[in-house]
Design a protein around this motif. Sequence first.
Motif, PDB file in Angstrom:
ATOM      1  N   ARG A 194      -4.318  21.435  12.272  1.00 11.05           N
ATOM      2  CA  ARG A 194      -3.426  20.275  12.393  1.00 11.05           C
ATOM      3  C   ARG A 194      -3.753  19.204  11.360  1.00 11.05           C
ATOM      4  N   LEU A 195      -5.028  19.057  10.995  1.00  7.71           N
ATOM      5  CA  LEU A 195      -5.416  18.092   9.979  1.00  7.71           C
ATOM      6  C   LEU A 195      -4.981  18.555   8.587  1.00  7.71           C
ATOM      7  N   ILE A 196      -5.099  19.841   8.327  1.00  7.32           N
ATOM      8  CA  ILE A 196      -4.623  20.391   7.052  1.00  7.32           C
ATOM      9  C   ILE A 196      -3.115  20.174   6.938  1.00  7.32           C
ATOM     10  N   ALA A 197      -2.390  20.468   8.019  1.00  8.80           N
ATOM     11  CA  ALA A 197      -0.933  20.293   8.018  1.00  8.80           C
ATOM     12  C   ALA A 197      -0.575  18.835   7.726  1.00  8.80           C
ATOM     13  N   LYS A 198      -1.279  17.914   8.341  1.00 13.17           N
ATOM     14  CA  LYS A 198      -1.013  16.487   8.135  1.00 13.17           C
ATOM     15  C   LYS A 198      -1.313  16.086   6.694  1.00 13.17           C
ATOM     16  N   ASN A 199      -2.442  16.548   6.145  1.00 15.34           N
ATOM     17  CA  ASN A 199      -2.831  16.198   4.780  1.00 15.34           C
ATOM     18  C   ASN A 199      -1.844  16.722   3.743  1.00 15.34           C
ATOM     19  N   VAL A 200      -1.302  17.905   3.993  1.00 10.92           N
ATOM     20  CA  VAL A 200      -0.390  18.534   3.034  1.00 10.92           C
ATOM     21  C   VAL A 200       1.053  18.100   3.275  1.00 10.92           C
ATOM     22  N   GLY A 201       1.357  17.667   4.488  1.00 11.77           N
ATOM     23  CA  GLY A 201       2.713  17.238   4.810  1.00 11.77           C
ATOM     24  C   GLY A 201       3.632  18.377   5.185  1.00 11.77           C
ATOM     25  N   VAL A 202       3.069  19.376   5.887  1.00 14.66           N
ATOM     26  CA  VAL A 202       3.865  20.508   6.353  1.00 14.66           C
ATOM     27  C   VAL A 202       3.728  20.607   7.866  1.00 14.66           C
ATOM     28  N   SER A 203       4.530  21.460   8.454  1.00 16.30           N
ATOM     29  CA  SER A 203       4.442  21.663   9.898  1.00 16.30           C
ATOM     30  C   SER A 203       3.152  22.410  10.241  1.00 16.30           C
ATOM     31  N   LEU A 204       2.722  22.268  11.461  1.00 20.08           N
ATOM     32  CA  LEU A 204       1.537  22.980  11.930  1.00 20.08           C
ATOM     33  C   LEU A 204       1.759  24.488  11.840  1.00 20.08           C
ATOM     34  N   TYR A 205       2.968  24.933  12.157  1.00 21.55           N
ATOM     35  CA  TYR A 205       3.300  26.357  12.070  1.00 21.55           C
ATOM     36  C   TYR A 205       3.099  26.874  10.645  1.00 21.55           C
ATOM     37  N   LYS A 206       3.644  26.140   9.666  1.00 19.18           N
ATOM     38  CA  LYS A 206       3.540  26.567   8.266  1.00 19.18           C
ATOM     39  C   LYS A 206       2.083  26.567   7.813  1.00 19.18           C
ATOM     40  N   ALA A 207       1.316  25.555   8.211  1.00 16.10           N
ATOM     41  CA  ALA A 207      -0.101  25.497   7.828  1.00 16.10           C
ATOM     42  C   ALA A 207      -0.862  26.677   8.429  1.00 16.10           C
ATOM     43  N   ARG A 208      -0.639  26.958   9.704  1.00 15.11           N
ATOM     44  CA  ARG A 208      -1.332  28.083  10.344  1.00 15.11           C
ATOM     45  C   ARG A 208      -0.954  29.413   9.711  1.00 15.11           C
ATOM     46  N   LYS A 209       0.312  29.564   9.386  1.00 17.41           N
ATOM     47  CA  LYS A 209       0.774  30.803   8.755  1.00 17.41           C
ATOM     48  C   LYS A 209       0.072  31.000   7.411  1.00 17.41           C
ATOM     49  N   GLU A 210       0.008  29.949   6.603  1.00 16.24           N
ATOM     50  CA  GLU A 210      -0.650  30.044   5.301  1.00 16.24           C
ATOM     51  C   GLU A 210      -2.156  30.253   5.462  1.00 16.24           C
ATOM     52  N   LEU A 211      -2.782  29.605   6.435  1.00 10.83           N
ATOM     53  CA  LEU A 211      -4.216  29.802   6.693  1.00 10.83           C
ATOM     54  C   LEU A 211      -4.505  31.253   7.078  1.00 10.83           C
ATOM     55  N   CYS A 212      -3.627  31.837   7.872  1.00 13.98           N
ATOM     56  CA  CYS A 212      -3.809  33.247   8.239  1.00 13.98           C
ATOM     57  C   CYS A 212      -3.672  34.150   7.016  1.00 13.98           C
ATOM     58  N   THR A 213      -2.759  33.821   6.124  1.00 17.46           N
ATOM     59  CA  THR A 213      -2.617  34.577   4.881  1.00 17.46           C
ATOM     60  C   THR A 213      -3.880  34.434   4.031  1.00 17.46           C
ATOM     61  N   LEU A 214      -4.419  33.219   3.952  1.00 21.65           N
ATOM     62  CA  LEU A 214      -5.657  32.998   3.198  1.00 21.65           C
ATOM     63  C   LEU A 214      -6.814  33.797   3.807  1.00 21.65           C
ATOM     64  N   ARG A 215      -6.849  33.866   5.134  1.00 25.23           N
ATOM     65  CA  ARG A 215      -7.892  34.654   5.804  1.00 25.23           C
ATOM     66  C   ARG A 215      -7.736  36.137   5.473  1.00 25.23           C
ATOM     67  N   GLU A 216      -6.509  36.630   5.523  1.00 27.15           N
ATOM     68  CA  GLU A 216      -6.246  38.039   5.208  1.00 27.15           C
ATOM     69  C   GLU A 216      -6.640  38.375   3.768  1.00 27.15           C
ATOM     70  N   ASN A 217      -6.500  37.408   2.865  1.00 15.58           N
ATOM     71  CA  ASN A 217      -6.834  37.615   1.455  1.00 15.58           C
ATOM     72  C   ASN A 217      -8.306  37.318   1.142  1.00 15.58           C
ATOM     73  N   GLY A 218      -9.066  36.924   2.158  1.00 14.92           N
ATOM     74  CA  GLY A 218     -10.497  36.720   1.986  1.00 14.92           C
ATOM     75  C   GLY A 218     -10.911  35.347   1.479  1.00 14.92           C
ATOM     76  N   TYR A 219     -10.038  34.352   1.603  1.00 14.91           N
ATOM     77  CA  TYR A 219     -10.359  33.011   1.126  1.00 14.91           C
ATOM     78  C   TYR A 219     -10.761  32.028   2.233  1.00 14.91           C
ATOM     79  N   ALA A 220     -10.444  32.337   3.465  1.00 19.85           N
ATOM     80  CA  ALA A 220     -10.724  31.421   4.564  1.00 19.85           C
ATOM     81  C   ALA A 220     -11.195  32.204   5.782  1.00 19.85           C
ATOM     82  N   TYR A 221     -11.848  31.497   6.671  1.00 14.48           N
ATOM     83  CA  TYR A 221     -12.286  32.096   7.933  1.00 14.48           C
ATOM     84  C   TYR A 221     -12.264  31.019   9.009  1.00 14.48           C
TER      85      TYR A 221
END
Length: 116
Positions: A25-52
Amino acid sequence: MNDILYSLCLYSTDIMNGWTPIPARLIAKNVGVSLYKARKELCTLRENGYAYTFSLIIDPEETSLPYHGWGITKAARETEEYKKAAHREAEICEECFNIPKSQMLSALLKGEYDGK
């Protein structure tokens, strides 16, 4: 540039808070996107090995709830987003704490400083 990854890298290089997980939720607020969009992108980053995801209990002596959130992997430290965030943090450290920019930048880029 991936704004979600950049926001995550900014938080991870922060010498004051970088050791704690950052909530989506803090990432979403900082970037100015919805929580859904931030979570979706975070999951993609996790799948690609950039986040956990991880959780942390700040004070085990108290009965506080754990912090849940996101962190970056070693692969993320090789990205342009991380390098840009490291430069920004090094400038802040030089201005506020009188830590030489080159010294802080070197520590961040070599992985000597991991936020912990």
